[in-house]
Design a protein around this motif. Structure first.
Motif, short mmCIF file in Angstrom:
data_model
loop_
_atom_site.label_atom_id
_atom_site.label_comp_id
_atom_site.label_asym_id
_atom_site.label_seq_id
_atom_site.Cartn_x
_atom_site.Cartn_y
_atom_site.Cartn_z
N VAL A 120 0.83 -1.21 0.00
CA VAL A 120 0.00 0.00 0.00
C VAL A 120 0.86 1.26 0.00
O VAL A 120 0.40 2.34 -0.34
N ASN A 121 2.13 1.12 0.36
CA ASN A 121 3.03 2.28 0.41
C ASN A 121 3.03 3.08 -0.88
O ASN A 121 3.04 4.32 -0.86
N LEU A 122 3.01 2.38 -2.02
CA LEU A 122 3.17 3.09 -3.29
C LEU A 122 1.97 3.99 -3.60
O LEU A 122 2.18 5.20 -3.85
N PRO A 123 0.72 3.50 -3.62
CA PRO A 123 -0.39 4.43 -3.92
C PRO A 123 -0.52 5.55 -2.89
O PRO A 123 -0.78 6.70 -3.24
N VAL A 124 -0.33 5.21 -1.60
CA VAL A 124 -0.41 6.25 -0.58
C VAL A 124 0.73 7.25 -0.74
O VAL A 124 0.54 8.46 -0.63
N GLY A 125 1.92 6.74 -1.01
CA GLY A 125 3.07 7.63 -1.18
C GLY A 125 2.92 8.57 -2.35
O GLY A 125 3.29 9.75 -2.27
N ILE A 126 2.37 8.06 -3.47
CA ILE A 126 2.17 8.91 -4.64
C ILE A 126 1.17 10.03 -4.33
O ILE A 126 1.39 11.21 -4.64
N GLY A 129 -0.21 13.10 8.42
CA GLY A 129 0.56 12.47 9.48
C GLY A 129 -0.31 11.61 10.39
O GLY A 129 0.10 10.52 10.81
N ARG A 130 -1.53 12.08 10.68
CA ARG A 130 -2.43 11.30 11.52
C ARG A 130 -2.80 9.98 10.83
O ARG A 130 -2.83 8.92 11.47
N PHE A 131 -3.06 10.04 9.51
CA PHE A 131 -3.39 8.82 8.77
C PHE A 131 -2.21 7.85 8.77
O PHE A 131 -2.39 6.63 8.96
N GLU A 132 -1.00 8.36 8.55
CA GLU A 132 0.17 7.48 8.54
C GLU A 132 0.44 6.88 9.91
O GLU A 132 0.88 5.73 10.01
N ARG A 133 0.21 7.63 10.97
CA ARG A 133 0.38 7.06 12.32
C ARG A 133 -0.65 5.97 12.56
O ARG A 133 -0.35 4.94 13.17
N TRP A 134 -1.89 6.21 12.10
CA TRP A 134 -2.94 5.19 12.24
C TRP A 134 -2.56 3.92 11.47
O TRP A 134 -2.74 2.81 11.95
N ALA A 142 5.51 16.30 8.89
CA ALA A 142 4.65 15.43 8.09
C ALA A 142 4.83 15.70 6.60
O ALA A 142 4.81 14.77 5.78
N ALA A 143 5.04 16.97 6.23
CA ALA A 143 5.29 17.30 4.82
C ALA A 143 6.62 16.69 4.36
O ALA A 143 6.71 16.14 3.25
N LEU A 144 7.64 16.77 5.20
CA LEU A 144 8.93 16.16 4.85
C LEU A 144 8.79 14.65 4.71
O LEU A 144 9.36 14.03 3.81
N TYR A 145 8.01 14.05 5.59
CA TYR A 145 7.76 12.61 5.53
C TYR A 145 7.12 12.24 4.19
O TYR A 145 7.49 11.25 3.55
N ALA A 146 6.13 13.02 3.75
CA ALA A 146 5.45 12.73 2.48
C ALA A 146 6.40 12.84 1.30
O ALA A 146 6.29 12.08 0.33
N LEU A 147 7.37 13.75 1.36
CA LEU A 147 8.30 13.93 0.24
C LEU A 147 9.34 12.82 0.17
O LEU A 147 9.66 12.32 -0.91
N VAL A 148 9.90 12.43 1.32
CA VAL A 148 10.97 11.43 1.29
C VAL A 148 10.44 10.01 1.18
O VAL A 148 11.19 9.08 0.86
N ARG A 149 9.15 9.81 1.42
CA ARG A 149 8.60 8.46 1.39
C ARG A 149 8.42 7.93 -0.03
O ARG A 149 8.44 6.70 -0.23
N SER A 171 8.91 4.17 -1.18
CA SER A 171 7.70 3.41 -1.50
C SER A 171 7.85 2.65 -2.81
O SER A 171 7.39 1.51 -2.93
N VAL A 172 8.48 3.26 -3.81
CA VAL A 172 8.71 2.58 -5.09
C VAL A 172 9.61 1.37 -4.89
O VAL A 172 9.34 0.27 -5.41
N ILE A 173 10.66 1.54 -4.10
CA ILE A 173 11.60 0.43 -3.85
C ILE A 173 10.90 -0.71 -3.11
O ILE A 173 11.00 -1.89 -3.50
N THR A 174 10.20 -0.39 -2.03
CA THR A 174 9.56 -1.45 -1.23
C THR A 174 8.46 -2.16 -2.01
O THR A 174 8.29 -3.38 -1.88
N PHE A 175 7.71 -1.42 -2.83
CA PHE A 175 6.65 -2.05 -3.62
C PHE A 175 7.26 -3.04 -4.61
O PHE A 175 6.78 -4.18 -4.75
#
Length: 416
Positions: free
Chosen positions: A47-53, A90-95, A135-142, A146-150
């Motif tokens: 799920v990392n890839l669609p969420v990360g995009i 950030g709240r969604f990612e923590r959940w 949280a913005a930095l997290y969204a950018l570096v993820r 996400s592509v690698i892990t997927f």
């Protein structure tokens, strides 16, 4: 010549022996015997890839547009709105991390909004929100991760599935580290910094307002009287030889003006910091304050020792303003002021039997008191139903320190 059959009755053929032995089974193919947590980790990685995009595109767009328009009045509010949305990301990612990665992580505290703060103050608070920026930095570096892990997870699921649990565990350890590093609430420190910055602004604004009040009182009161006094004495000097009696009357009038000017200066000094408070403490100072109130006031001060001077001053002017409100607006017949110490806190209750309906909303003087007490880790609670009575409870630290313990007052609490 007849041929004999085997003694056990089995028949020839490639599987005849197997059919004859009922206690033996053919080997079954291997199954995906992964644990539930392993499947959760695999789901997280896929799920990392669609969420990360989605998060990357959103963050990149609002940052680019907001920073590009920051030279206009539109850009900064847009950045503030984007940071608020980043908090939800950030709240969604923590959940998601709690549910799929078993990461125990709390939510950060909401942004502080001091009572009476204006639009610009709220905008500046949002623009300095460290939770939103992380949280913005997290969204950018993820996204690259996400592509690698997927790719690795999807490939391992069909090619290297025997070692997939170890691969998933290693990849999700990196995810856990990123969540803890960028989304974990370093809550206490961030909240305290935000509160101290807000309190500093409150103190500066209050000091500036006090200086303006003192300047206005001096200009309109004592200074005007002293100017009139100087002019009167100048005229008396001119008339001294030609009309001594008129000059004497003018000097007598000037003497009266001097007394009035001195009284106004004493009142002004009392408004800055009354001498009785410095010399004798809160109990006598509040008793003297109550004696000047238009409503009969009973003062009960149970203080074994004196609090810090700054706390004494805040407590004195808090009660002073509350008694002024009682005189002007409450319609009360009687009032009470009580002070006592509870642990390391100074508690004040001011009650009256007036018409009630007092509130801290709408930028009233009570809101200013709540803001001033909040700047020193105090509390200010108003219980004033329509029809009365009104009870105002204020709580202050006995010795003010940055980061002092939280308050213990609960709305509606009364001392008996």
């Amino acid at each position: 010549m007849t041929s004999s059959s085997p003694a056990d009755g089995s028949h020839g053929g490639p599987d005849g022996g197997a059919r004859g032995r009922g206690d033996e089974r053919l080997p079954r193919p291997a199954a995906f015997a992964f644990s539930a947590q392993t499947w959760k980790e695999i789901a997280h990685l896929l799920v990392n890839l669609p969420v990360g995009i989605a998060c990357f595109v959103f963050t990149l767009i609002w940052l680019a547009v907001g920073l590009g328009l920051s030279i206009t009045v539109v850009g900064l509010p847009l950045l503030a709105v984007g940071l608020g949305c980043s908090r939800f990301v950030g709240r969604f990612e923590r959940w998601r991390a709690r549910g799929l990665l078993a990461v125990r992580i709390d939510e950060p505290s909401p942004l502080p909004h001091p009572p009476g703060s204006g639009v610009l103050s709220r905008l500046w608070t949002r623009l300095r929100d460290p939770v939103g920026w992380r949280a913005a930095l997290y969204a950018l570096v993820r996204l690259p991760w996400s592509v690698i892990t997927f790719a690795i997870t999807l490939t391992s699921l069909f090619v290297a599935w025997p070692v997939l649990p170890w691969i998933a565990r290693g990849l999700t350890h990196v995810d856990r580290a990123m969540v803890r590093g960028l989304l974990y609430p370093s809550d206490e420190l961030e909240r305290r910094i935000a509160e101290l910055e807000s309190d500093r602004g409150t103190v500066v604004d209050t000091a500036a307002a006090d200086l303006r009040r003192i300047e206005r009182d001096l200009h309109d009161g004592a200074q005007a009287r002293l100017v009139a006094l100087a002019m009167g004495l100048g005229l008396a000097k001119e008339k001294l030889e030609e009309d001594p009696e008129a000059a004497a009357r003018m000097v007598d009038e000037a003497h009266g003006e001097v007394k009035l000017a001195l009284q106004e200066l004493r009142d002004l000094a009392r408004g800055i910091h009354p001498a009785i408070l410095t010399d004798r403490g809160l109990g006598p100072a509040l008793s003297a304050l109550a004696a000047r109130c238009t409503v009969p006031v009973r003062v009960a001060a149970e203080l074994p020792e004196r609090p810090a001077p700054a706390i004494e001053g805040i407590a004195y002017f808090t009660v002073s303003e509350l008694l002024q409100n009682i005189s002007k607006h409450s319609g009360a017949r009687t009032a009470e002021v009580e002070l006592w110490r509870a642990d390391h806190r100074l508690l004040i209750q001011v009650r009256d039997d007036g018409r009630g309906g007092a509130t801290t909303d709408g930028g009233t003087g009570l809101a200013g008191l709540a803001e001033r007490l909040g700047s020193v880790d105090g509390l200010f609670v108003v219980d004033s139903p329509s029809g009365g009575p009104t009870t105002v409870t204020a709580e202050l630290p006995w010795h003010h320190r940055a980061g002092s313990a939280g308050a213990a007052v609960v709305k509606g609490r009364r001392r008996r």
